[in-house]
Scaffold this active site. Structure first.
Site, PDB file in Angstrom:
ATOM      1  N   TYR A 264      31.187  61.947  29.942  1.00  0.00           N
ATOM      2  CA  TYR A 264      32.471  61.282  30.386  1.00  0.00           C
ATOM      3  C   TYR A 264      34.212  60.100  29.775  1.00  0.00           C
ATOM      4  CZ  TYR A 264      35.014  58.340  34.111  1.00  0.00           C
ATOM      5  OH  TYR A 264      35.742  57.441  34.890  1.00  0.00           O
TER       6      TYR A 264
ATOM      7  N   HIS B  69      48.854  56.045  36.081  1.00  0.00           N
ATOM      8  CA  HIS B  69      47.978  54.778  36.612  1.00  0.00           C
ATOM      9  C   HIS B  69      48.614  53.308  36.480  1.00  0.00           C
ATOM     10  CE1 HIS B  69      44.871  56.653  36.119  1.00  0.00           C
ATOM     11  NE2 HIS B  69      43.280  56.380  36.435  1.00  0.00           N
TER      12      HIS B  69
ATOM     13  N   ARG C 293      36.221   7.287  52.597  1.00  0.00           N
ATOM     14  CA  ARG C 293      34.595   6.708  52.169  1.00  0.00           C
ATOM     15  C   ARG C 293      33.868   8.131  51.500  1.00  0.00           C
ATOM     16  NH1 ARG C 293      30.538   6.370  56.820  1.00  0.00           N
ATOM     17  NH2 ARG C 293      31.972   6.603  58.233  1.00  0.00           N
TER      18      ARG C 293
ATOM     19  N   TYR D 237      36.187   8.999  57.000  1.00  0.00           N
ATOM     20  CA  TYR D 237      35.741   9.996  56.036  1.00  0.00           C
ATOM     21  C   TYR D 237      36.712  10.125  54.151  1.00  0.00           C
ATOM     22  CZ  TYR D 237      31.100  10.815  58.855  1.00  0.00           C
ATOM     23  OH  TYR D 237      30.209  10.807  59.366  1.00  0.00           O
TER      24      TYR D 237
ATOM     25  N   ASN E 148      40.491  50.660  31.743  1.00  0.00           N
ATOM     26  CA  ASN E 148      39.347  49.627  32.072  1.00  0.00           C
ATOM     27  C   ASN E 148      39.369  48.604  32.049  1.00  0.00           C
ATOM     28  OD1 ASN E 148      37.391  50.940  34.290  1.00  0.00           O
ATOM     29  ND2 ASN E 148      37.402  52.610  33.060  1.00  0.00           N
TER      30      ASN E 148
ATOM     31  N   PHE F 196      33.265  47.576  34.566  1.00  0.00           N
ATOM     32  CA  PHE F 196      34.442  46.832  34.774  1.00  0.00           C
ATOM     33  C   PHE F 196      34.638  46.225  36.597  1.00  0.00           C
ATOM     34  CE2 PHE F 196      33.134  51.665  35.766  1.00  0.00           C
ATOM     35  CZ  PHE F 196      33.270  51.085  37.382  1.00  0.00           C
TER      36      PHE F 196
ATOM     37  N   GLU G 259      34.978  56.058  43.740  1.00  0.00           N
ATOM     38  CA  GLU G 259      34.720  54.395  43.939  1.00  0.00           C
ATOM     39  C   GLU G 259      35.059  53.761  45.343  1.00  0.00           C
ATOM     40  OE1 GLU G 259      38.435  53.774  41.227  1.00  0.00           O
ATOM     41  OE2 GLU G 259      37.739  55.089  39.832  1.00  0.00           O
TER      42      GLU G 259
END
Length: 499
Positions: free
Chosen positions: A53, A83, A282, A279, A195, A327, A411
């Protein structure tokens, strides 16, 4: 000082020092040997008939399509081009530069199969301030930050753009000026470049660097507000916190004691009839301390990621390249979302202290002005803090809780960590403004406690504020005062601890 890519350990401070030019980073002979060894492994796999791959196959849902050796180079070039689909405004040069530094460090560890010549070109870009333009939107945080990283490394192949004196210039023009030819990527290299989690990581780094200062500044603002309010220092005594010893809480309580050290104003009302403060006064150790705990958690995660290999596949031998999920941005995404809530809460409690200071209690005039009626005093800046606090609350939805399948379902679970990182920095940007306004309020309130003196640290900070913003005697345009206070915060001009 020298930092050795691929061998030494990066920290938040160190990577920022490299980015700012205070530390030089180099590739040593050890890193070169690791890079070259891994490259040979990739070449062997690329030349074989076995499908591996990302080396001799297509990507994502096209992983079942084997690519011939003759087509390998075109495949890697196509990977960057297809991409690079980011949109929106460009991220800052600092973020792009951090992405480059982090990527080089990861690639130099010798598991990615990239050639030394590609790494040397990226380092050339860094050393000559040739920083690529990267759009802020388009990453889903798995398979890493594909779109931003594609834009980041387009200039390697003569595409994309660089920053030049604040302008955006085509990369091919800059390469020509520097007499550099575009690199022809080879097997695995395009995938190794795009990646990874470096976009998420860069946002975590810049956010942590800013939050570290703002945590200390929140303590300072809280202490100044308590002094102006004539609040009690009792809630910060060590004995109270050692029986519930969260590290962040212990640190804040210790810092508050330091900020009140030898304060005449605090000592002047130690035996008054008030038994407790609201609050937001303190509970500063508990609230600020919880935010510190979240900061520490994200810092730990980020420094692990800084020294990790996050591309895919990971090359382990001549025959083994594992296509896993290093990744995936989830480890950082969840930490960023946690830290976003923590940063938002610092602003939330700060706004409450602003409100207390304008109520007109315990010797303070209403709206912190003696001429109320004709003068509105500090009535309206608290509207701004309220607006910023609500904006931050709306930004606290955790993107890591969401996922939209991509790549035809290959994915099918993504981290959305890039959005977590961007929102974290947006919240911190708003927090700077909120704390700036509280400090302006607190300084005004402290003026009504004169002639009593405060700790030396608070006196120094009050002087720094007064150099930029005068005490408000009657109504004036507060926009300039607020902007001056924001500049003090952004420039880290206020002294948050003893040297």
């Amino acid at each position: 000082m020298l930092f050795n890519y691929g061998s030494d350990r990066l920290t938040i401070d160190l990577v920022m020092a490299i980015c700012n030019g205070h530390v030089k980073a180099v590739i040593t002979s050890d890193a070169i040997a690791k890079v070259n060894t891994c490259r040979k492994m990739v070449q062997n796999m690329a030349d074989s008939n076995k499908a591996v791959y990302g080396i001799n196959t297509g990507f994502g849902p096209l992983c079942d399509v084997q690519i011939s050796p003759e087509e390998t180079c075109k495949l890697q070039e196509n990977l960057l081009i297809t991409h690079a689909v980011g949109v929106g405004s460009p991220i800052s040069k600092t973020l792009s530069k951090l992405m480059m530094i982090c990527k080089v460090h990861a690639l130099c560890q010798g598991y990615s199969g990239i050639r030394l010549t590609v790494l040397e070109r990226i380092i050339y870009f860094l050393e000559h301030d040739l920083i690529p333009v990267v759009p802020e939107q388009g990453s889903v945080g798995a398979s890493g930050d594909l779109a931003p990283l594609a834009h980041l490394f387009l200039p390697l192949i003569g595409e994309g753009e660089f920053w030049l004196d604040g302008a955006i210039v085509p990369a091919k023009h800059i390469l020509k000026e520097h007499k550099l030819k575009p690199i022809q990527l080879q097997a695995k290299e395009g995938l190794a470049l795009i990646n990874g989690t470096q976009f998420i990581l860069a946002h975590a780094i810049t956010g942590l660097d800013k939050m570290n200062y703002l945590l200390d500044l929140a303590d300072l603002a809280g202490a100044m507000s308590i002094e102006g309010y004539k609040g009690s220092a009792s809630p910060f005594k060590e004995a109270l916190h050692t029986i519930r010893p969260f590290q962040g809480v212990l640190k804040v309580a210790e810092r508050m004691r330091l900020l009140f050290e030898n304060s005449e104003n605090i000592m002047s009302h130690e035996n008054c009839e008030r038994v407790q403060d609201p609050y937001s006064m303190r509970c500063i150790p508990q609230v600020h301390g919880a935010s510190r705990n979240a900061y520490s958690h994200l810092k730990e995660l980020t420094e692990i990621e800084l020294n990790s290999v996050t591309d895919n596949p990971i090359v382990l031998s001549d025959t083994v390249a594992i296509s896993g999920g290093n990744f995936h941005g989830q480890p950082l995404a969840m930490g960023l979302d946690y830290a976003s809530v923590a940063a938002s809460e610092l602003g939330n409690i700060s706004d409450r202290r602003c409100y207390l200071l304008i109520e007109g209690k315990y010797g303070l005039p209403r709206l912190l002005t003696t001429g109320g009626g004709l003068n509105s005093g500090f009535m309206i800046p608290q509207y701004t803090t309220a607006a910023l606090v609500t904006e931050n609350k709306s930004l606290c939805f955790p993107p890591s809780a969401d996922s939209i399948p991509t790549s035809l379902g290959q994915e099918d679970h993504v981290s959305m960590g890039s959005i977590s990182g961007r929102k974290f920095n947006q919240i911190l940007h708003n927090l700077e403004k909120i704390l700036a306004i509280e400090l302006m309020y607190a300084a005004q309130a402290m003026e009504f406690r004169r002639p009593l003196r405060f700790s030396s640290l608070l006196e120094q900070n009050l002087s720094i504020i007064r150099e930029k913003v005068d005490k408000l005697e009657s109504d004036r345009l507060l926009k300039d005062d607020i902007n001056a206070m924001i500049s003090l915060v952004k420039n880290r001009s206020l002294i948050v601890s003893k040297s």
